[in-house]
Design a protein around this motif. Sequence first.
Motif, PDB file in Angstrom:
ATOM      1  N   ARG A 341      23.289  52.141  41.769  1.00 19.03           N
ATOM      2  CA  ARG A 341      23.921  51.705  40.412  1.00 19.03           C
ATOM      3  C   ARG A 341      25.613  51.723  40.235  1.00 19.03           C
ATOM      4  O   ARG A 341      26.387  50.510  40.428  1.00 19.03           O
ATOM      5  N   HIS A 342      26.197  52.190  40.936  1.00 21.80           N
ATOM      6  CA  HIS A 342      27.628  52.892  40.804  1.00 21.80           C
ATOM      7  C   HIS A 342      28.297  52.522  42.154  1.00 21.80           C
ATOM      8  O   HIS A 342      29.737  52.391  42.289  1.00 21.80           O
ATOM      9  N   LEU A 343      27.598  51.642  42.924  1.00 25.20           N
ATOM     10  CA  LEU A 343      27.925  51.575  44.667  1.00 25.20           C
ATOM     11  C   LEU A 343      28.967  50.253  44.498  1.00 25.20           C
ATOM     12  O   LEU A 343      28.347  49.182  43.870  1.00 25.20           O
ATOM     13  N   THR A 387      21.085  47.430  36.403  1.00 24.65           N
ATOM     14  CA  THR A 387      20.624  48.049  37.108  1.00 24.65           C
ATOM     15  C   THR A 387      21.472  48.293  38.142  1.00 24.65           C
ATOM     16  O   THR A 387      21.087  49.430  39.005  1.00 24.65           O
ATOM     17  N   GLY A 388      21.853  47.639  38.805  1.00 21.66           N
ATOM     18  CA  GLY A 388      22.714  47.535  40.091  1.00 21.66           C
ATOM     19  C   GLY A 388      22.141  47.103  41.328  1.00 21.66           C
ATOM     20  O   GLY A 388      22.528  47.250  42.550  1.00 21.66           O
ATOM     21  N   HIS A 389      20.778  46.187  41.073  1.00 23.52           N
ATOM     22  CA  HIS A 389      19.319  46.468  42.384  1.00 23.52           C
ATOM     23  C   HIS A 389      20.531  45.121  42.736  1.00 23.52           C
ATOM     24  O   HIS A 389      20.541  43.894  42.392  1.00 23.52           O
ATOM     25  N   LEU A 390      20.035  44.941  43.825  1.00 20.57           N
ATOM     26  CA  LEU A 390      20.938  43.356  44.926  1.00 20.57           C
ATOM     27  C   LEU A 390      19.317  42.642  44.484  1.00 20.57           C
ATOM     28  O   LEU A 390      18.107  43.353  45.668  1.00 20.57           O
ATOM     29  N   VAL A 391      19.672  41.415  44.224  1.00 22.39           N
ATOM     30  CA  VAL A 391      18.299  40.494  44.174  1.00 22.39           C
ATOM     31  C   VAL A 391      18.810  39.376  45.570  1.00 22.39           C
ATOM     32  O   VAL A 391      20.004  38.716  45.223  1.00 22.39           O
ATOM     33  N   VAL A 392      18.077  39.111  46.556  1.00 15.62           N
ATOM     34  CA  VAL A 392      17.849  37.906  47.603  1.00 15.62           C
ATOM     35  C   VAL A 392      17.339  37.083  47.350  1.00 15.62           C
ATOM     36  O   VAL A 392      15.902  38.253  47.740  1.00 15.62           O
TER      37      VAL A 392
END
Length: 486
Positions: A341-343, A387-392
């Motif tokens: 999340r904090h990246l 959430t910080g998730h990466l969605v492609v």
Amino acid sequence: FLSVTEDLVRKRAEHNNCEIFSLEEISLHQQEIEKLEYLDKWCRDLKILYLQNNLIPKIENVGKLKKLEYLNVALNNIERIENLEGCEELKKLDLTANFIGELSSVEALKCNIHLKELFLVGNPCTEFEGYRQFVVATLHQLKYLDSKEIERSERIQALQNYAEVEQKIREQEQAYLHKRAREKEEAQKRMQERKDKKQSQTESKLAFHSKYCYSSFLIIWLIFHVIFHSQDSLQDKENHQAEGDVEQETWRTVEDDEEDRRFWEEPTPYTPESRLETHRYIEEKRRAKDNLRESKNQEKPLWTLVTAEGKVLNVNVPKLHFSLKDDEENNQIILDLAVYRHLDTSLLEVDVQPTYIRVLVKGKPFQVVLPEEVKPDSSSAKRSQTTGHLVVSMPKAKEIILAKQKASASVKRSDCDTLQNNARRSRQVERLEVDPSKYSFPDVTKIVQEKERTGQGPVRLQPEKVTEAKKSYIDFENNEDVPPLI
């Protein structure tokens, strides 16, 4: 040596929006500064300057700071008080834990008429007999010396005994200066010895490496020679070479530990030279450790992402949870990668290819093969704010129109029945059935079309009405007296 740089000053001036010209207070403590310069040109409006816990050997380049009120240069390598005459507004000077042995140098502070507090505790001059009386009698403007208030009676007594105290101070000062001269010579000799020893160790290591390389060459030659004689002998040679590697590595480690032990256990006087030497030694060890770490990182084998045959592999080095969804409604494939999340997003690199997707998370690759070919140019990557998730999102290369099929599937059951009935009725309307047993050929004159039935179904024959028409036609009488119907 390390000096004050503009980047360092701007970095420490965050509270002033990184503007240094109008800066009034700055803290440059614990920055390993060895030379004090440029501050009198960049920060003319400075009022408070913190320079404690550095390696500054001399007070310089602060004489043009006319507005300076507090200067803290504690825990440095300063040996005398100087170059402060231009600090007209100086009120507090902290010289704690330096190496000031020339106590007579406090006379340079007579010009600082606003000076009220002076700290000299921890300096060699504080051990002189008559130290406090000399400072109190020399600096009439002082109110506090080493955090202790100067009483009026103390100042009167110090002035009465000033001549005697000054003579004692001069004698002790000369003895200290002679001692410092010897310490400097010993420090110079010690540094030269250490330098020569280090050079000899380097030469011995180079000789050992050259000897080891020559031995390796001999071993290789023996290996090729023994191949034709005995496989067992070859194995013995290889084992011997491996033992030599282990012994060499152990020797290096033990040598380094022995050097550290000798350095820290060797008794040395507390002088500016020894303090600087300790700092240089620590820095050298730190750089060696960083170089070793970088070399180990460079020696790490690269991850295999594509085989020699060209097959793309599924790789998850950062060990992140993910989901790959086939969105048929929008004709696309969606990858949801659970990055931290904090990246920082700048540490993510996304590479979408027609058959696979690769994401570098802090340099660690995540790669997955896609179930269907996609369009890389039309793909998009977003991060969730919660959430910080990466969605492609990756649109499929093969376009399939599913809108009508979806619409027909969503129609209710009753509507389907209605459509089927209408289709059946239309098929019946298209047929015109004639009974061949009664009529060999349809008689057009006997077809009567009903107005109320017009456009409401198939045409029907009306034989009964035709018969009645014939009867009425037979009974018809023509009367000439009756005018014709218009």
